[in-house]
Design an enzyme around this catalytic site. Structure first.
Site, mmCIF file in Angstrom:
data_model
loop_
_atom_site.group_PDB
_atom_site.id
_atom_site.type_symbol
_atom_site.label_atom_id
_atom_site.label_comp_id
_atom_site.label_asym_id
_atom_site.label_seq_id
_atom_site.Cartn_x
_atom_site.Cartn_y
_atom_site.Cartn_z
ATOM 1 N N ASP A 395 0.839 -1.193 0.000
ATOM 2 C CA ASP A 395 0.000 0.000 0.000
ATOM 3 C C ASP A 395 0.880 1.252 0.000
ATOM 4 O O ASP A 395 2.094 1.180 0.202
ATOM 5 C CB ASP A 395 -0.915 -0.025 1.221
ATOM 6 C CG ASP A 395 -2.231 0.686 0.991
ATOM 7 O OD1 ASP A 395 -2.313 1.505 0.067
ATOM 8 O OD2 ASP A 395 -3.189 0.415 1.753
ATOM 9 N N GLU A 398 2.733 5.134 -4.057
ATOM 10 C CA GLU A 398 2.996 6.206 -5.031
ATOM 11 C C GLU A 398 4.364 6.889 -4.844
ATOM 12 O O GLU A 398 4.988 7.184 -5.880
ATOM 13 C CB GLU A 398 1.871 7.257 -4.961
ATOM 14 C CG GLU A 398 0.499 6.741 -5.274
ATOM 15 C CD GLU A 398 -0.116 5.975 -4.105
ATOM 16 O OE1 GLU A 398 -0.993 5.140 -4.350
ATOM 17 O OE2 GLU A 398 0.300 6.201 -2.952
ATOM 18 N N ASP A 465 -7.877 4.280 -3.734
ATOM 19 C CA ASP A 465 -9.000 4.598 -2.842
ATOM 20 C C ASP A 465 -10.039 5.412 -3.602
ATOM 21 O O ASP A 465 -10.055 6.648 -3.572
ATOM 22 C CB ASP A 465 -8.494 5.369 -1.623
ATOM 23 C CG ASP A 465 -7.569 4.533 -0.758
ATOM 24 O OD1 ASP A 465 -7.500 3.308 -0.980
ATOM 25 O OD2 ASP A 465 -6.917 5.093 0.134
#
Length: 695
Positions: A395, A398, A465
């Site tokens: 997770d 980025e 998300d």
């Protein structure tokens, strides 16, 4: 000055050093720098494999024009340094945009026609390759190409929009939560183009010109390939950037997720309930804040007292456990001081030494640093891998900075502005290299961002998300198709969306059902989301301090939904042999598992303009329901074959648009006429059993 070296063309003028060379079959790589001493080999870019291209030919004509031909593609370099790319018929695929004064070489009959198409003598003084110096010695780079208004462009990764053809779009070349820049574009003109530069920037596919921009870099680097079909182009791109491993069998079934199972017993209870109900399940997930602190990389023993026993019980049930790992290191973590001392963390250029604030002040580990990758894997191995866990959820990949001030962060390999888009690929590599060192072959890890080449590290990308709505689901269809074209064949969404969704709300239940039906025909079939109402913490520290979402199991949305969802789970199981074939194609050729209609029907002009229907492999056409209360929809069936309605058995001739019935329990699916296959019988039998049960 143009000259040839072996099978390369070299152009030198003022400080520019330009190299044009064959790079894999039917492909050419172009590099340019204003650092002549580096000879266009500088920069922390994607490593592209070289290949024997001794059959490529180079010619420098007396007129000053130079040609490099490599299979289906030819690069023409004019005496002023302008590049044009031709297909094997001599038609222009792509040419540089140049509006400046140019000396006109002496014309010969052989060159006159070509020059009349490409030569401009303009007072605008706009160059194709523009290097603007920055303080410190690097450059802001702009690369300009001529635009063709009738061109259609696909790929480029994941942008939260419902646009499949990105012609006339401006796209940020940067990662954010739910955005992944994978800068490979496939053109309807018969070429594929990789912007091989991990710098933060922007691209505009305009009506008047195409313009690529890097905020800070040392060199220009791009790769172009030509092919007769989209499949040929994508497969050549996969040869250049890498292919996914073979997906393990458990990856092809159903994955159960929610925000978040808070304890070991809670998770095991859900797994046991799936088995009690005789529902197929392959993967279940321990989400974030199961740890003591971010950066400790271990279970909180208060809530997860026996990870080895949990893994054993799940494996006995035929379920694989996936565990979430974040790249954030809390400043109070047991590992923070050591990682900072060794230079293993992302640095800030100004302000406080914090890169993300979420339940603590944290700094991302520097995945571009080989020592940092080894350090993190060592902790993960001790605390997870050695306990039997073989799949990870990467997770925050980025990385998700609390403030996206890209100019404020610095990596081992350079400034974030210059190399930042590599981060998610190197994050995936951290785990891939570690798992390979343990002799694991079928490696797959769920990750929230990607760059070109991420697929070679077993990256299964999900779309971040996103909102729990029909509008958001429509975006995901375009995203999934463009990710496949951009070389990322393993892709998935949070079924039902992530943000919100009340399981008791009828409108959300409908959205979830339609999304679940779409999910069956995606590369990975995964239910996840932060359902409402949320519940509060169960303890003051560690794994107990974080909130959780409402129930998110297939039985959580009412009896009608449960009946539909459970039967679609059976449908996914029936497709396992077919999905295995598709994963083999992805592993061997780089083929997208889901793709636009034109991928399989490139000679059908109508297939290029359909954006709400797709192919799940070469034999199944899927027309998902993307709007609230929609019970019929138009479906275009490509010409050149017959199509069988998977539910009714009705056969339709291709090349026409039909109206498909889509009551809540049906998403339209059509089977392409083909030779008999083992998967087809299992699929048909399951459909028949569902129909006999009233579905």
């Amino acid at each position: 000055m143009i000259h040839a070296e072996s099978n390369r063309l070299i152009f030198e003028y003022a400080n520019e050093y330009l190299v044009v060379e064959p790079w894999l079959q039917d492909s050419i790589r172009v590099r340019s720098t204003m650092y002549p001493q580096l000879q266009a080999d500088a920069g922390a870019l994607l490593e592209l494999p070289a290949e024997d291209v001794s059959t490529a030919s180079v010619r420098v004509k007396p007129s000053g024009f130079a040609y490099l031909t490599n299979g289906n593609i030819t690069a023409v370099l004019d005496p002023n340094g302008k590049l044009t790319f031709l297909n094997r018929e001599g038609e222009i695929l792509l040419e540089e945009y140049n509006r400046s004064h140019q000396s006109t070489p002496k014309e010969t009959d052989e060159e006159t026609h070509f020059r009349s198409r490409t030569h401009f003598n303009s007072a605008l003084r706009i160059a194709a390759r523009e290097f603007k110096p920055l303080v410190g010695g690097d450059y802001s780079l702009t690369m300009r190409f001529e635009a063709a208004d009738d061109e259609r462009i696909y790929g480029m990764g994941q942008y939260q929009q419902d646009i499949l053809n990105v012609k006339h779009c401006t796209l940020e070349l940067a990662h954010r939560n739910s955005q992944a820049s994978v800068p490979f574009a496939l053109s309807s003109r018969g070429y594929g183009f990789l912007w091989n530069n991990p710098a933060i920037g922007e691209v505009t596919f305009g009506k008047n010109r195409t313009e690529w921009h890097a905020l800070s870099t040392k060199q220009l680097d791009y790769w172009i390939t030509a092919g007769d079909t989209p499949a040929a182009i994508v497969e050549r791109y996969a040869d250049a950037t890498g292919k996914v491993p073979m997906m393990p069998d458990y990856g092809m079934g159903f994955w159960q997720c929610k925000l978040r199972y808070r304890t070991q017993e809670e998770l095991l209870h859900i797994a046991r309930e799936y088995k009690r109900r005789e529902l197929p399940i392959d993967v279940i997930v321990v989400d974030f804040f199961h740890w003591t602190k971010q950066g400790d990389f271990r279970f909180d023993p208060e809530y997860w007292p026996d990870p080895e026993g949990m893994v054993r019980e799940l494996k006995d049930m035929g379920i694989e456990l996936m565990v979430s790992v974040w790249p954030t290191i809390d400043k109070t973590s047991e590992n923070f001081d050591e990682m900072r001392e060794q230079g293993l963390l992302v640095r800030t250029e100004r302000g406080v030494y914090v890169t993300m604030e979420f339940y603590g002040s944290t700094v991302f580990f520097d995945a571009t640093n080989p020592k940092a990758r080894a350090y993190v894997w060592d902790k993960v191995k001790q605390n997870y891998y050695d306990k039997g866990i073989r799949i990870f959820w990467l997770d925050e990949a980025e990385p998700e900075y609390t403030v996206y001030d890209f100019d404020n962060y610095r990596y081992y390999e350079g400034s974030n502005l210059q190399v930042g888009n590599k981060y998610p690929a190197m994050y995936s590599r951290t785990f891939y290299d570690g798992m390979k060192s343990e002799n694991q072959e079928q490696i797959i890890n769920l990750v929230r961002a990607a760059w070109a080449g991420s697929q070679r590290y077993g990256a299964l990308v999900w779309s971040g998300d996103i909102d729990s709505s029909f509008a958001s689901m429509r975006n995901q269809l375009a995203i999934g198709l463009n990710m496949g074209i951009a070389g990322i064949p393993w892709w998935t969404t949070d079924i039902g969306g992530f943000h919100g969704g009340d399981p008791a709300n009828p409108s959300f239940r409908e959205c979830l059902i339609r999304w679940f039906q779409f999910g069956v025909f995606c590369p990975v079939f995964r239910l996840h989301g932060d359902r409402h109402p949320q519940s509060g913490p169960i303890g003051p520290s560690g794994g107990g301090m974080c909130f959780s979402g409402a129930d998110n199991e297939v039985w959580s949305f009412g009896e009608e939904a449960y009946g539909i969802l459970s039967r679609y789970m059976q449908l996914r199981e029936a497709l396992r042999p077919y999905i295995t074939e598709r994963m083999q194609d992805a592993h061997e050729k780089g083929s997208p598992v889901i793709r636009p209609l034109f991928y399989d029907f490139p000679h059908d002009a109508a297939s290029w303009i359909v954006e709400d229907t797709y192919m799940f492999g070469p034999h199944l056409l899927v027309a998902p329901i993307l709007e609230q209360d929609q019970r019929t929809r138009s479906v275009y069936l490509p010409k050149g074959t017959d199509w069988t309605d998977a539910w009714s058995g009705t056969v339709h001739t291709g090349g026409q648009t039909i109206t498909a019935e889509a009551p809540l329990h049906i998403t339209p699916v059509y089977i392409r006429q083909s030779e008999a296959a083992t998967w087809r019988q299992a699929f048909s039998n399951t459909l028949a059993s569902l129909q006999s049960a009233g579905y």
